[in-house]
Design an enzyme around this catalytic site. Structure first.
Site, short mmCIF file in Angstrom:
data_model
loop_
_atom_site.label_atom_id
_atom_site.label_comp_id
_atom_site.label_asym_id
_atom_site.label_seq_id
_atom_site.Cartn_x
_atom_site.Cartn_y
_atom_site.Cartn_z
N HIS A 1 -13.34 2.42 -0.09
CA HIS A 1 -12.69 1.01 1.02
C HIS A 1 -13.98 -0.30 0.11
CE1 HIS A 1 -13.43 4.46 4.33
NE2 HIS A 1 -12.31 4.19 3.91
N ARG B 1 -2.69 -1.63 -3.95
CA ARG B 1 -3.59 -1.24 -3.45
C ARG B 1 -3.91 -0.14 -4.67
NH1 ARG B 1 -5.35 3.34 0.38
NH2 ARG B 1 -7.59 3.14 0.34
N ASN C 1 0.72 -1.14 -0.07
CA ASN C 1 0.35 -0.39 0.32
C ASN C 1 0.79 1.29 -0.34
OD1 ASN C 1 -1.48 2.16 0.22
ND2 ASN C 1 -2.64 0.77 2.11
N ARG D 1 -13.27 14.40 8.13
CA ARG D 1 -14.74 14.71 7.09
C ARG D 1 -15.60 14.71 7.39
NH1 ARG D 1 -11.99 9.34 3.98
NH2 ARG D 1 -10.08 10.58 3.27
N GLU E 1 -8.57 -5.70 5.13
CA GLU E 1 -7.77 -5.72 3.24
C GLU E 1 -7.14 -5.99 2.91
OE1 GLU E 1 -8.52 -0.65 3.20
OE2 GLU E 1 -8.82 -1.10 4.79
#
Length: 350
Positions: free
Chosen positions: A153, A64, A7, A214, A330
């Site tokens: 996601h 990723r 990643n 956010r 993940e």
């Protein structure tokens, strides 16, 4: 078989090396502060060098990649054409796709014969129907500028689907669930008959749930008001909505563990607003799905905050729906995607 997961972020690089089929993690490393002032690691090449890994001995590397646009509906073997396509998608993910590409290019340089696979954060949501992903904007903005809901996601929601189906003793293609990836970044996903049919994040990861920093859903005219009346520049508006809002903006911090320990009104309000937004999405997705097998909680908040889970499900309607807590993985989902690509590659070559 050894499969690595990378990643590659703008200033960090996460690396895990798995031994398959056992799933044993051989190496787990994180390199931070890449390219930052005073950092000893100047770029991604140096970051990967610092891992001291012989990539020629690895069977495959799964990357990723945040944005696959409309082109990539599944994970794919990386070749020149894929690299160019990821590069073309940089305007849709200017902070992420360039960093993802850096990781790919460095491995190509170090071990050109090692198989590399791109696993896209957006791919799981490629099954969204058009009425779920097209915004009510002038239609040419979708056709010419690719402005639409993409969702993110995806690897987490895909993993949660597989695990939830097993726990519910159902076939994946017969599973109807609402998955909640609740962390500093948060998203909800409606999964009908094993396919994503709606999700809360949109053109960017800003839309949807209240997150750590956010804002999630707001009246878009607020951004114009911030520019025209408050005198903020476009960059300042972007920074405010992405990095100074959410829980942080509401109560001064974004760690739910600390917020839960507080007794002041602002802390309570922040959690109540977050919970209410989650409930609104669950309610909407119940209509979309018609039948809901379970609501699945995951991510740092979803897995660890019993307070948030209980507040969300404390509703006359939701009390009748099963809730599950599943620790997302993940990296393991990326491994599964890599194995799927490798298997299909062998079938194609046969």
């Amino acid at each position: 078989m050894k499969i690595a997961v990378i990643n590659s972020g703008s200033s960090s690089l996460k690396f895990k090396l798995f031994e398959m089929p056992s799933g044993r993690v051989i190496i787990n490393k994180l390199v931070e502060h890449i390219g930052e002032p005073n950092s000893s690691v100047k770029n991604h090449f140096e970051a990967i060098e610092s891992l001291h890994v012989n990539f020629a001995d690895i069977d495959a590397v799964g990357h990723r990649v945040v944005h696959g646009g409309e082109k990539f509906r599944n994970s794919v073997l990386i070749d020149d054409e894929v690299i160019e396509a990821i590069k073309d998608l940089i305007p849709l993910a200017p902070l992420h796709n360039p960093a993802n590409l850096e990781g790919i290019k460095v491995i190509r340089h170090k071990a050109p014969d090692t198989v590399q696979i791109a696993v896209f954060d957006t791919a799981f949501h490629a099954t969204l129907p058009k009425e779920a992903f097209v915004y009510a904007l002038p239609y040419e903005m979708y056709e010419k500028n690719q402005i639409r809901r993409y969702g993110f996601h995806g690897t987490s929601h895909a993993y949660l689907l597989q695990e939830a189906a097993a726990l519910l003793n159902k076939k994946v293609q017969e599973t109807n669930i609402i998955t909640l990836h609740l962390g500093n970044g948060a998203s909800a996903c409606a999964i009908k008959n094993g396919k994503s049919c709606d999700t809360s994040m949109g053109f960017t990861p800003l839309e949807g749930l209240v997150m750590g920093t956010r804002c999630g859903d707001i009246d878009p005219a607020i951004a114009l008001f911030m520019q025209n009346e408050l005198g903020l520049s476009a960059d300042e508006v972007d920074n405010t909505l992405n990095k100074k809002s959410g829980l942080l903006g509401l109560c001064g911090e974004n760690d739910v563990r600390n917020i839960e320990r507080r007794s002041d009104e602002r802390a309570k309000l922040a959690l109540d607003i977050m919970v209410r937004r989650i409930q609104k999405y669950i309610g909407a997705y119940m209509i979309v799905l018609e039948e809901v097998d379970a609501v699945v909680f995951s991510g740092g908040i979803g897995e660890n905050s019993s307070y948030v889970r209980e507040k969300v499900m404390n509703n006359k309607i939701l009390k009748n729906i099963k809730s599950l807590v599943i620790k997302t993985n993940e990296e393991l989902q990326i491994i599964n995607e890599c194995l799927w690509v490798l298997k299909n590659r062998k079938i194609t070559q046969a």
